[in-house]
Design a protein around this motif. Structure first.
Motif, PDB file in Angstrom:
ATOM      1  N   PRO A 240      45.083  36.363 -53.182  1.00  0.00           N
ATOM      2  CA  PRO A 240      46.403  36.973 -53.352  1.00  0.00           C
ATOM      3  C   PRO A 240      47.320  36.211 -54.309  1.00  0.00           C
ATOM      4  N   LYS A 241      48.117  36.984 -55.026  1.00  0.00           N
ATOM      5  CA  LYS A 241      49.143  36.429 -55.920  1.00  0.00           C
ATOM      6  C   LYS A 241      50.349  35.981 -55.086  1.00  0.00           C
ATOM      7  N   ASP A 242      51.343  35.421 -55.760  1.00  0.00           N
ATOM      8  CA  ASP A 242      52.553  34.973 -55.086  1.00  0.00           C
ATOM      9  C   ASP A 242      53.516  36.119 -54.786  1.00  0.00           C
ATOM     10  N   GLN A 243      53.435  37.192 -55.565  1.00  0.00           N
ATOM     11  CA  GLN A 243      54.355  38.315 -55.387  1.00  0.00           C
ATOM     12  C   GLN A 243      53.697  39.609 -55.835  1.00  0.00           C
ATOM     13  N   ILE A 244      54.283  40.725 -55.415  1.00  0.00           N
ATOM     14  CA  ILE A 244      53.791  42.036 -55.819  1.00  0.00           C
ATOM     15  C   ILE A 244      54.165  42.274 -57.280  1.00  0.00           C
ATOM     16  N   ASN A 245      53.279  42.960 -57.981  1.00  0.00           N
ATOM     17  CA  ASN A 245      53.500  43.331 -59.373  1.00  0.00           C
ATOM     18  C   ASN A 245      54.811  44.134 -59.462  1.00  0.00           C
ATOM     19  N   PRO A 246      55.792  43.653 -60.212  1.00  0.00           N
ATOM     20  CA  PRO A 246      57.077  44.357 -60.294  1.00  0.00           C
ATOM     21  C   PRO A 246      56.973  45.766 -60.884  1.00  0.00           C
ATOM     22  N   VAL A 247      55.980  46.013 -61.745  1.00  0.00           N
ATOM     23  CA  VAL A 247      55.812  47.357 -62.302  1.00  0.00           C
ATOM     24  C   VAL A 247      55.277  48.303 -61.222  1.00  0.00           C
ATOM     25  N   ALA A 248      54.425  47.804 -60.328  1.00  0.00           N
ATOM     26  CA  ALA A 248      53.958  48.617 -59.191  1.00  0.00           C
ATOM     27  C   ALA A 248      55.137  48.953 -58.275  1.00  0.00           C
ATOM     28  N   VAL A 249      55.996  47.990 -58.039  1.00  0.00           N
ATOM     29  CA  VAL A 249      57.201  48.224 -57.226  1.00  0.00           C
ATOM     30  C   VAL A 249      58.061  49.299 -57.870  1.00  0.00           C
ATOM     31  N   GLU A 250      58.264  49.195 -59.185  1.00  0.00           N
ATOM     32  CA  GLU A 250      59.082  50.169 -59.918  1.00  0.00           C
ATOM     33  C   GLU A 250      58.466  51.568 -59.853  1.00  0.00           C
ATOM     34  N   ALA A 251      57.148  51.653 -60.063  1.00  0.00           N
ATOM     35  CA  ALA A 251      56.474  52.957 -60.051  1.00  0.00           C
ATOM     36  C   ALA A 251      56.592  53.624 -58.686  1.00  0.00           C
ATOM     37  N   MET A 252      56.436  52.857 -57.620  1.00  0.00           N
ATOM     38  CA  MET A 252      56.555  53.418 -56.271  1.00  0.00           C
ATOM     39  C   MET A 252      57.999  53.812 -55.962  1.00  0.00           C
ATOM     40  N   ALA A 253      58.953  53.007 -56.418  1.00  0.00           N
ATOM     41  CA  ALA A 253      60.374  53.314 -56.188  1.00  0.00           C
ATOM     42  C   ALA A 253      60.749  54.644 -56.838  1.00  0.00           C
ATOM     43  N   GLU A 254      60.129  54.970 -57.970  1.00  0.00           N
ATOM     44  CA  GLU A 254      60.397  56.254 -58.619  1.00  0.00           C
ATOM     45  C   GLU A 254      60.055  57.427 -57.701  1.00  0.00           C
ATOM     46  N   GLN A 255      59.134  57.209 -56.767  1.00  0.00           N
ATOM     47  CA  GLN A 255      58.709  58.262 -55.831  1.00  0.00           C
ATOM     48  C   GLN A 255      59.371  58.110 -54.456  1.00  0.00           C
TER      49      GLN A 255
END
Length: 142
Positions: free
Chosen positions: A47-62
């Motif tokens: 695991p990485k240290d944090q979630i991919n911010p672009v994945a967070v952004e893409a999900m937030a759009e929905q």
């Protein structure tokens, strides 16, 4: 058909190497579409240290918030506790237990990609989650 209250809810574990993109988006979609009718877990073999911010952004759009999730290490206990284990590009790094329902979803990795490339991955994950719910006889919640 709804799941009767006396029926235990299934546990679904999503696994990818970094637990920062695909598996987090899948967990977010399943939680969003199934609510408390499914227990949702996600983990990664490295695991990485944090979630991919672009994945967070893409999900937030929905309207799906995964911003406060954090990558977790894959454990034998998580696999043992799960009814369904879905891997996403982790190959031999993911733990396998006979008798579990396994699926391997071949999905592009959103790491290092821009929002225009991550949106189709997000949408494909949603479609696969809807299919998973249908196979578990759990209707999508509105």
């Amino acid at each position: 058909m709804t799941t009767p209250a006396s029926t235990p809810r299934p546990t679904v574990l999503f696994v990818c190497v970094h637990n920062a993109g695909r598996s987090q988006m899948a967990a977010g979609w399943l939680q969003h579409l199934a609510g408390d009718r499914v227990e949702v877990l996600s983990a990664g073999s490295a695991p990485k240290d944090q979630i991919n911010p672009v994945a967070v952004e893409a999900m937030a759009e929905q309207g799906v918030d995964i911003a406060h999730n954090s990558p977790k290490v894959l454990t034998d206990e998580a696999v043992e506790a799960s009814d369904v284990v879905i891997t996403m590009g982790c190959g031999d790094a993911c733990t396998f237990y006979p008798g579990k329902r396994y699926e391997d979803w071949q999905l592009d990795d959103p790491a290092g990609q821009g929002i225009e490339s991550v949106r189709p991955i997000r949408d494909e994950i949603k479609a696969r989650i809807e299919g998973l719910l249908a196979s578990l006889d759990i209707p999508v919640q509105a």
